[in-house]
Design a protein around this motif. Structure first.
Motif, PDB file in Angstrom:
ATOM      1  N   ASP A  61       0.834  -1.193   0.000  1.00 46.94           N
ATOM      2  CA  ASP A  61       0.000   0.000   0.000  1.00 46.94           C
ATOM      3  C   ASP A  61       0.880   1.259   0.000  1.00 46.94           C
ATOM      4  O   ASP A  61       1.605   1.512   0.970  1.00 46.94           O
ATOM      5  CB  ASP A  61      -0.903   0.000   1.233  1.00 46.94           C
ATOM      6  CG  ASP A  61      -1.979   1.089   1.165  1.00 46.94           C
ATOM      7  OD1 ASP A  61      -1.817   2.042   0.366  1.00 46.94           O
ATOM      8  OD2 ASP A  61      -2.967   0.993   1.908  1.00 46.94           O
ATOM      9  N   PRO A  62       0.842   2.063  -1.072  1.00 48.41           N
ATOM     10  CA  PRO A  62       1.700   3.262  -1.118  1.00 48.41           C
ATOM     11  C   PRO A  62       1.353   4.272  -0.026  1.00 48.41           C
ATOM     12  O   PRO A  62       2.225   5.026   0.424  1.00 48.41           O
ATOM     13  CB  PRO A  62       1.428   3.839  -2.512  1.00 48.41           C
ATOM     14  CG  PRO A  62       0.101   3.276  -2.922  1.00 48.41           C
ATOM     15  CD  PRO A  62       0.023   1.920  -2.286  1.00 48.41           C
ATOM     16  N   TYR A  63       0.092   4.314   0.405  1.00 50.54           N
ATOM     17  CA  TYR A  63      -0.301   5.229   1.470  1.00 50.54           C
ATOM     18  C   TYR A  63       0.410   4.883   2.779  1.00 50.54           C
ATOM     19  O   TYR A  63       0.800   5.781   3.543  1.00 50.54           O
ATOM     20  CB  TYR A  63      -1.816   5.192   1.676  1.00 50.54           C
ATOM     21  CG  TYR A  63      -2.586   6.014   0.689  1.00 50.54           C
ATOM     22  CD1 TYR A  63      -2.904   7.347   0.958  1.00 50.54           C
ATOM     23  CD2 TYR A  63      -2.990   5.473  -0.530  1.00 50.54           C
ATOM     24  CE1 TYR A  63      -3.609   8.111   0.041  1.00 50.54           C
ATOM     25  CE2 TYR A  63      -3.686   6.238  -1.454  1.00 50.54           C
ATOM     26  CZ  TYR A  63      -3.997   7.549  -1.162  1.00 50.54           C
ATOM     27  OH  TYR A  63      -4.690   8.317  -2.068  1.00 50.54           O
ATOM     28  N   ILE A  64       0.558   3.593   3.056  1.00 52.30           N
ATOM     29  CA  ILE A  64       1.212   3.167   4.292  1.00 52.30           C
ATOM     30  C   ILE A  64       2.683   3.575   4.297  1.00 52.30           C
ATOM     31  O   ILE A  64       3.191   4.139   5.265  1.00 52.30           O
ATOM     32  CB  ILE A  64       1.083   1.641   4.487  1.00 52.30           C
ATOM     33  CG1 ILE A  64      -0.393   1.251   4.605  1.00 52.30           C
ATOM     34  CG2 ILE A  64       1.860   1.192   5.722  1.00 52.30           C
ATOM     35  CD1 ILE A  64      -1.092   1.875   5.779  1.00 52.30           C
ATOM     36  N   TRP A  65       3.373   3.300   3.195  1.00 50.65           N
ATOM     37  CA  TRP A  65       4.793   3.638   3.125  1.00 50.65           C
ATOM     38  C   TRP A  65       5.000   5.145   3.155  1.00 50.65           C
ATOM     39  O   TRP A  65       5.943   5.637   3.807  1.00 50.65           O
ATOM     40  CB  TRP A  65       5.417   3.022   1.866  1.00 50.65           C
ATOM     41  CG  TRP A  65       5.474   1.529   1.920  1.00 50.65           C
ATOM     42  CD1 TRP A  65       4.688   0.651   1.239  1.00 50.65           C
ATOM     43  CD2 TRP A  65       6.323   0.740   2.749  1.00 50.65           C
ATOM     44  NE1 TRP A  65       5.003  -0.639   1.577  1.00 50.65           N
ATOM     45  CE2 TRP A  65       6.008  -0.625   2.499  1.00 50.65           C
ATOM     46  CE3 TRP A  65       7.328   1.044   3.662  1.00 50.65           C
ATOM     47  CZ2 TRP A  65       6.670  -1.668   3.141  1.00 50.65           C
ATOM     48  CZ3 TRP A  65       7.979  -0.005   4.315  1.00 50.65           C
ATOM     49  CH2 TRP A  65       7.656  -1.338   4.047  1.00 50.65           C
ATOM     50  N   ILE A 250      -5.241   6.282   9.049  1.00 49.49           N
ATOM     51  CA  ILE A 250      -6.215   5.515   9.836  1.00 49.49           C
ATOM     52  C   ILE A 250      -7.585   6.185   9.778  1.00 49.49           C
ATOM     53  O   ILE A 250      -8.613   5.519   9.577  1.00 49.49           O
ATOM     54  CB  ILE A 250      -5.739   5.381  11.299  1.00 49.49           C
ATOM     55  CG1 ILE A 250      -4.469   4.533  11.379  1.00 49.49           C
ATOM     56  CG2 ILE A 250      -6.836   4.769  12.170  1.00 49.49           C
ATOM     57  CD1 ILE A 250      -3.794   4.564  12.729  1.00 49.49           C
ATOM     58  N   TYR A 251      -7.611   7.497   9.925  1.00 46.36           N
ATOM     59  CA  TYR A 251      -8.879   8.249   9.884  1.00 46.36           C
ATOM     60  C   TYR A 251      -9.553   8.102   8.519  1.00 46.36           C
ATOM     61  O   TYR A 251     -10.750   7.807   8.439  1.00 46.36           O
ATOM     62  CB  TYR A 251      -8.599   9.716  10.189  1.00 46.36           C
ATOM     63  CG  TYR A 251      -9.777  10.627   9.954  1.00 46.36           C
ATOM     64  CD1 TYR A 251     -10.785  10.755  10.912  1.00 46.36           C
ATOM     65  CD2 TYR A 251      -9.883  11.367   8.777  1.00 46.36           C
ATOM     66  CE1 TYR A 251     -11.877  11.587  10.698  1.00 46.36           C
ATOM     67  CE2 TYR A 251     -10.966  12.201   8.551  1.00 46.36           C
ATOM     68  CZ  TYR A 251     -11.949  12.307   9.520  1.00 46.36           C
ATOM     69  OH  TYR A 251     -13.031  13.127   9.295  1.00 46.36           O
ATOM     70  N   GLY A 261     -11.551  -2.832   9.552  1.00 51.76           N
ATOM     71  CA  GLY A 261     -10.582  -3.896   9.742  1.00 51.76           C
ATOM     72  C   GLY A 261      -9.187  -3.474   9.330  1.00 51.76           C
ATOM     73  O   GLY A 261      -8.214  -3.668  10.068  1.00 51.76           O
ATOM     74  N   TYR A 262      -9.092  -2.863   8.149  1.00 51.94           N
ATOM     75  CA  TYR A 262      -7.783  -2.407   7.661  1.00 51.94           C
ATOM     76  C   TYR A 262      -7.260  -1.256   8.522  1.00 51.94           C
ATOM     77  O   TYR A 262      -6.068  -1.188   8.823  1.00 51.94           O
ATOM     78  CB  TYR A 262      -7.915  -1.984   6.203  1.00 51.94           C
ATOM     79  CG  TYR A 262      -6.593  -1.709   5.519  1.00 51.94           C
ATOM     80  CD1 TYR A 262      -5.534  -2.594   5.645  1.00 51.94           C
ATOM     81  CD2 TYR A 262      -6.421  -0.575   4.734  1.00 51.94           C
ATOM     82  CE1 TYR A 262      -4.327  -2.352   5.017  1.00 51.94           C
ATOM     83  CE2 TYR A 262      -5.220  -0.322   4.100  1.00 51.94           C
ATOM     84  CZ  TYR A 262      -4.170  -1.214   4.240  1.00 51.94           C
ATOM     85  OH  TYR A 262      -2.980  -0.971   3.622  1.00 51.94           O
ATOM     86  N   ALA A 263      -8.156  -0.362   8.937  1.00 52.85           N
ATOM     87  CA  ALA A 263      -7.751   0.733   9.810  1.00 52.85           C
ATOM     88  C   ALA A 263      -7.221   0.209  11.138  1.00 52.85           C
ATOM     89  O   ALA A 263      -6.256   0.749  11.689  1.00 52.85           O
ATOM     90  CB  ALA A 263      -8.937   1.678  10.047  1.00 52.85           C
ATOM     91  N   SER A 264      -7.827  -0.851  11.655  1.00 49.79           N
ATOM     92  CA  SER A 264      -7.357  -1.449  12.904  1.00 49.79           C
ATOM     93  C   SER A 264      -5.961  -2.032  12.737  1.00 49.79           C
ATOM     94  O   SER A 264      -5.120  -1.941  13.643  1.00 49.79           O
ATOM     95  CB  SER A 264      -8.328  -2.542  13.361  1.00 49.79           C
ATOM     96  OG  SER A 264      -9.603  -2.004  13.636  1.00 49.79           O
ATOM     97  N   ALA A 265      -5.685  -2.631  11.586  1.00 51.54           N
ATOM     98  CA  ALA A 265      -4.351  -3.175  11.322  1.00 51.54           C
ATOM     99  C   ALA A 265      -3.307  -2.056  11.276  1.00 51.54           C
ATOM    100  O   ALA A 265      -2.204  -2.198  11.825  1.00 51.54           O
ATOM    101  CB  ALA A 265      -4.354  -3.954  10.005  1.00 51.54           C
ATOM    102  N   ILE A 266      -3.651  -0.928  10.656  1.00 50.75           N
ATOM    103  CA  ILE A 266      -2.722   0.209  10.598  1.00 50.75           C
ATOM    104  C   ILE A 266      -2.498   0.766  11.998  1.00 50.75           C
ATOM    105  O   ILE A 266      -1.377   1.131  12.377  1.00 50.75           O
ATOM    106  CB  ILE A 266      -3.258   1.296   9.659  1.00 50.75           C
ATOM    107  CG1 ILE A 266      -3.491   0.741   8.252  1.00 50.75           C
ATOM    108  CG2 ILE A 266      -2.280   2.470   9.595  1.00 50.75           C
ATOM    109  CD1 ILE A 266      -4.220   1.696   7.327  1.00 50.75           C
ATOM    110  N   ALA A 267      -3.575   0.854  12.795  1.00 48.37           N
ATOM    111  CA  ALA A 267      -3.460   1.355  14.167  1.00 48.37           C
ATOM    112  C   ALA A 267      -2.549   0.459  14.996  1.00 48.37           C
ATOM    113  O   ALA A 267      -1.753   0.941  15.806  1.00 48.37           O
ATOM    114  CB  ALA A 267      -4.844   1.450  14.802  1.00 48.37           C
ATOM    115  N   LEU A 268      -2.654  -0.838  14.809  1.00 46.25           N
ATOM    116  CA  LEU A 268      -1.792  -1.768  15.538  1.00 46.25           C
ATOM    117  C   LEU A 268      -0.338  -1.594  15.110  1.00 46.25           C
ATOM    118  O   LEU A 268       0.580  -1.660  15.939  1.00 46.25           O
ATOM    119  CB  LEU A 268      -2.243  -3.202  15.289  1.00 46.25           C
ATOM    120  CG  LEU A 268      -1.499  -4.288  16.076  1.00 46.25           C
ATOM    121  CD1 LEU A 268      -1.711  -4.105  17.567  1.00 46.25           C
ATOM    122  CD2 LEU A 268      -1.958  -5.677  15.648  1.00 46.25           C
TER     123      LEU A 268
END
Length: 292
Positions: A61-65, A250-251, A261-268
Motif C-alpha cells: 500500500d503506497p499510502y502506508i509507506w 487511519i482516519y 478492519g484495515y484501519a485497525s491493522a494500521i493502528a496496531l
C-alpha cells in the motif's frame, strides 16, 4: 480479619476504580482492535474473518509507506528541535530571568499549548498562505514568495514549525521544574571553582536533567506519531502524499472508506512502532547513564 489483610483490601479498593477505567478504555480496546485487524468490517455488516489479508495489503500500500516516511520524518524534525529549544529556553530563564519577566515569558510560551490544535493549524495556515505574513516578510527582504503549504518540499516543514511552536512551551515548563529541583549548592560550588555558565550547563544541568529529557523525548515521540489535527487542518495530507501521516491514514481508512478492519491493522502497526521506539529510547538512556 487481620490488620495486614485489611490493609491489602483497602489498597485494592483504592486502585480498583482507576483499574476498571483503564481496562474499559485502554486494555480492552487494544485487544478489540487486534481482533478487528484480522477482519473485513465496515460497521454496517458483520465482520468477516480475512486472516492476514490486511497485513499483506499493507506491504504494497503506497499510502502506508508514505505515511511511515512522513511520520518518521516529522518525528525526526520536531522532537530534537522542540527538546533542544525547550531546554535552552528553560536554562536561560533559570539563569538570567528568575523573576517576573521570566514568569511572563513562560506564561506567553505556554499559551499555544492550551490552544486547540485546530485553532493553531488555522492560524498558521493564514500566516503561511500566499498572501500571509510570512510571504509579506519574504517580499520585504526582496525574495520570491514561498508556496509553504502547496509545495511538496515545504508542506511538511510548515507543519513541523507550527507543531514546535505549539509544543515548546509545555516542555519548557517541564525542564524549568527539573532545573529548579537541582540543588543550588552544586551551582554555587561550581561558580566558586570558576566554572562559566556554559560549563555549569553542560556539567551540571544536562546530566541532572537526563530523566526529564527521557520524559520529554518520549512524550514528543508519542505525540509526533499521533499527529493528526495539524495535518488535517493545514494540508489534509497533501499536496499528493507529502504530508499524509499514520493517524490521518487511519482516519481516512476508517471514516471515509469505512474499512474498519484495515484501519485497525494500521493502528496496531502504529502502536508497535511507538512501543519499539519508546523501548529503544529507554535502552539508549540507560546505556548512557551506565557509562556515566
Amino acid at each position: 480479619m487481620s490488620k495486614k489483610t485489611r490493609e491489602v483490601l483497602q489498597g485494592i479498593l483504592y486502585v480498583l476504580p482507576s483499574t476498571i477505567l483503564i481496562m474499559i478504555f485502554s486494555i480492552i480496546p487494544i485487544f478489540m482492535n487486534l481482533g478487528l485487524s484480522f477482519t473485513k468490517y465496515n460497521i454496517m455488516q458483520p465482520a468477516q474473518w480475512v486472516g492476514l489479508a490486511n497485513y499483506e495489503r499493507m506491504l504494497s500500500d503506497p499510502y502506508i509507506w508514505a505515511s511511515l516516511k512522513n511520520t518518521a520524518l516529522f518525528t525526526l524534525i520536531t522532537v530534537p528541535i522542540q527538546t533542544i529549544l525547550a531546554l535552552l529556553l528553560a536554562a536561560v530563564i533559570a539563569e538570567l530571568f528568575h523573576n517576573r519577566f521570566g514568569n511572563f515569558i513562560k506564561s506567553a510560551l505556554f499559551v499555544p499549548v492550551i490552544a486547540s490544535s485546530v485553532l493553531v493549524g488555522t492560524l498558521w495556515s493564514i500566516i503561511l498562505s500566499p498572501t500571509g505574513v510570512a510571504n509579506d516578510l519574504i517580499k520585504t527582504l526582496g525574495a520570491n514568495p514561498v508556496n509553504w503549504l502547496g509545495g511538496k518540499s515545504t508542506a511538511l516543514i510548515s507543519i513541523c514549525m507550527a507543531t514546535i511552536w505549539k509544543n515548546v512551551g509545555y516542555f519548557l515548563v517541564i525542564y524549568f521544574a527539573g532545573i529548579m529541583d537541582i540543588p543550588r549548592s552544586l551551582y554555587e560550588a561550581a561558580q566558586v571553582d570558576g566554572a562559566t555558565p556554559i560549563q555549569r550547563f553542560f556539567r551540571i544541568t544536562m546530566p541532572s536533567l537526563a530523566p526529564v529529557t527521557f520524559l520529554v523525548v518520549t512524550l514528543g515521540t508519542i505525540w509526533s506519531f499521533q499527529v493528526f489535527d495539524m495535518v488535517h487542518t493545514m494540508t489534509g495530507g497533501g499536496p499528493g502524499l507529502s504530508t499524509v501521516t499514520l493517524v490521518l491514514t487511519i482516519y481516512n481508512t476508517a471514516f471515509k472508506e469505512y474499512n474498519m478492519g484495515y484501519a485497525s491493522a494500521i493502528a496496531l502497526l502504529m502502536f508497535l512502532f511507538v512501543m519499539l521506539i519508546s523501548g529503544a529510547q529507554k535502552l539508549i538512556l540507560r546505556g548512557g547513564r551506565e557509562r556515566d
